[in-house]
Design an enzyme around this catalytic site. Structure first.
Site, PDB file in Angstrom:
ATOM      1  N   CYS A  91       4.432   6.291   8.040  1.00 35.48           N
ATOM      2  CA  CYS A  91       5.330   6.293   6.868  1.00 35.48           C
ATOM      3  C   CYS A  91       4.784   7.094   5.700  1.00 35.48           C
ATOM      4  O   CYS A  91       5.475   7.926   5.105  1.00 35.48           O
ATOM      5  CB  CYS A  91       5.657   4.859   6.450  1.00 35.48           C
ATOM      6  SG  CYS A  91       4.229   3.875   5.930  1.00 35.48           S
ATOM      7  N   HIS A 109      12.718   7.231   5.956  1.00 30.84           N
ATOM      8  CA  HIS A 109      11.351   6.730   6.186  1.00 30.84           C
ATOM      9  C   HIS A 109      11.013   6.856   7.662  1.00 30.84           C
ATOM     10  O   HIS A 109      11.882   7.084   8.515  1.00 30.84           O
ATOM     11  CB  HIS A 109      11.224   5.274   5.722  1.00 30.84           C
ATOM     12  CG  HIS A 109      12.139   4.314   6.422  1.00 30.84           C
ATOM     13  ND1 HIS A 109      11.729   3.058   6.833  1.00 30.84           N
ATOM     14  CD2 HIS A 109      13.447   4.390   6.807  1.00 30.84           C
ATOM     15  CE1 HIS A 109      12.738   2.419   7.416  1.00 30.84           C
ATOM     16  NE2 HIS A 109      13.787   3.214   7.408  1.00 30.84           N
ATOM     17  N   HIS A 155       4.410  -0.301   3.612  1.00 30.84           N
ATOM     18  CA  HIS A 155       5.375   0.700   4.074  1.00 30.84           C
ATOM     19  C   HIS A 155       5.944   1.456   2.877  1.00 30.84           C
ATOM     20  O   HIS A 155       6.024   0.927   1.760  1.00 30.84           O
ATOM     21  CB  HIS A 155       6.498   0.012   4.841  1.00 30.84           C
ATOM     22  CG  HIS A 155       7.433   0.958   5.538  1.00 30.84           C
ATOM     23  ND1 HIS A 155       7.055   1.734   6.608  1.00 30.84           N
ATOM     24  CD2 HIS A 155       8.750   1.262   5.301  1.00 30.84           C
ATOM     25  CE1 HIS A 155       8.085   2.464   7.016  1.00 30.84           C
ATOM     26  NE2 HIS A 155       9.113   2.206   6.232  1.00 30.84           N
TER      27      HIS A 155
END
Length: 359
Positions: free
Chosen positions: A265, A331, A319
């Site tokens: 990510c 993402h 994240h």
């Protein structure tokens, strides 16, 4: 006799207790110095061990912060006679303290072995600082500050003069994945987005370039642009951020991945921003420390804002994604994809909405 044995046992217990107290005190000193100077072990080293020997305290290990070493020795020296074996990195005996990644991507691992965990990657043309070496491996620090091990075969090593010459050379930034080819159409190396190549000559529709290890070839001129680190930072444009991010759509997730072959990510966001002229910190938990905080309201978001997710109770960031407008964010989660913060949308992610911690 029993009385003497009892007294001897008590003396040993008192001695051991005194040593334990001293160890605890010294341990607290180490913790305090480390917390002050090296709060993030991903970007600095503070590995210290204390050993008692004949009434002398041996201080050994290594650190990247000379000031941390000085403060530690000063505090420990108030109560103990010291032998200083604490090394400040980079190792002074290393002749070539710089290197440039000479493969399309180099894997960075948490230990000097191929079976160790992948923690990050550098792509072709990325400069690194050499901190120390072990066998065929080097402990390096990349431009985002991250410290990890990489195999020497992925690097071209340079001394100060060679590194200065490389930095001042004319370079181009690769905008699309492709191949460097020789004059006969044979592949010399694969290329990934964000690679930095040194220009030898510009032709009508090709650019002749050389790699850090001396290999050379040509690339199509329409997949590169001039790279210039002088002047002001470029203005970030929302539409350009979206355009670059969409080029990664469907790319598989890879823990530690930072290239257009596979990304995690934060590696995904690093790519987007680097291709737009900015270097981000490596991990999501580091990236949240920079920039201006934005309220946790969809209405407050702008295109390009970074959205951080994690555990609501501990507030631990795990994240990151990028807002692309109209309640949606892009993402890398399983693959690079787009989700929405609006529960009425088909691509709504309730899990991400519930774990949204900051922007």
């Amino acid at each position: 006799m029993k009385k003497n044995l009892l007294l001897l046992s008590l003396a040993v217990i008192v001695l051991l207790y005194a040593c334990e107290k001293a160890t605890v005190k010294q341990g607290l000193i180490i913790e305090q110095v480390e917390a002050k100077w090296v709060p993030d072990s991903r970007v600095d080293v503070f590995d210290v061990e204390l050993v008692y020997s004949q009434g002398t305290l041996l201080v050994k290990g290594e650190t990247t912060i000379a000031e941390a070493k000085d403060e530690l020795l000063a505090k420990l020296g108030q109560t103990d006679k010291l032998i200083d074996s604490l090394v400040v990195l980079p190792i002074s005996s290393i002749e070539k303290k710089w290197a440039v990644t000479t493969l399309s991507l180099a894997n960075l691992r948490d230990e000097p072995k191929h079976s160790a965990q992948l923690v990050s990657q550098t792509i072709m043309g990325t400069p690194v600082r050499i901190l120390k070496q072990k066998g065929g491996w080097s402990l390096v620090q990349s431009p985002d500050g991250y410290i990890a091990w990489t195999n020497n075969s992925s690097l071209a090593f340079m001394n100060e003069a060679e590194f200065d010459a490389w930095r001042s050379a004319k370079r181009v930034l690769v905008l699309s994945d492709g191949w460097l080819e020789d004059g006969f159409g044979h592949h010399v190396s694969d290329l990934v987005k964000g690679s930095l190549l040194t220009v030898v000559e510009k032709q009508k529709d090709k650019v002749i370039i050389t790699l850090p290890d001396g290999r050379s070839g040509s690339v199509e001129s329409d997949i590169v642009r001039e790279f210039d680190m002088t002047g002001d930072l470029p203005a970030l444009k929302g539409e350009k951020l979206i355009e670059v991010s969409k080029e990664f759509m469907g790319l598989p997730y890879l823990w530690g991945g930072t290239s257009s072959k596979a990304v995690d990510c934060s590696g995904f966001l690093k790519n987007i921003y680097f291709l737009n002229g900015y270097i981000l910190a490596r991990d999501a938990s580091q990236q949240i420390k920079y920039g201006q905080p934005v309220p946790l309201q969809v209405e407050a978001l702008q295109v390009g804002d970074l959205l951080f997710f994690g555990d609501a109770e501990s507030k631990k960031v795990t994240h990151v994604g990028m807002y692309i407008g109209d309640t949606e964010f892009i993402h890398s989660s399983g693959r690079v994809k787009v989700n929405s913060l609006d529960e009425t949308r088909e691509n709504y992610s309730g899990y991400r909405r519930a774990s949204w911690l900051g922007a």
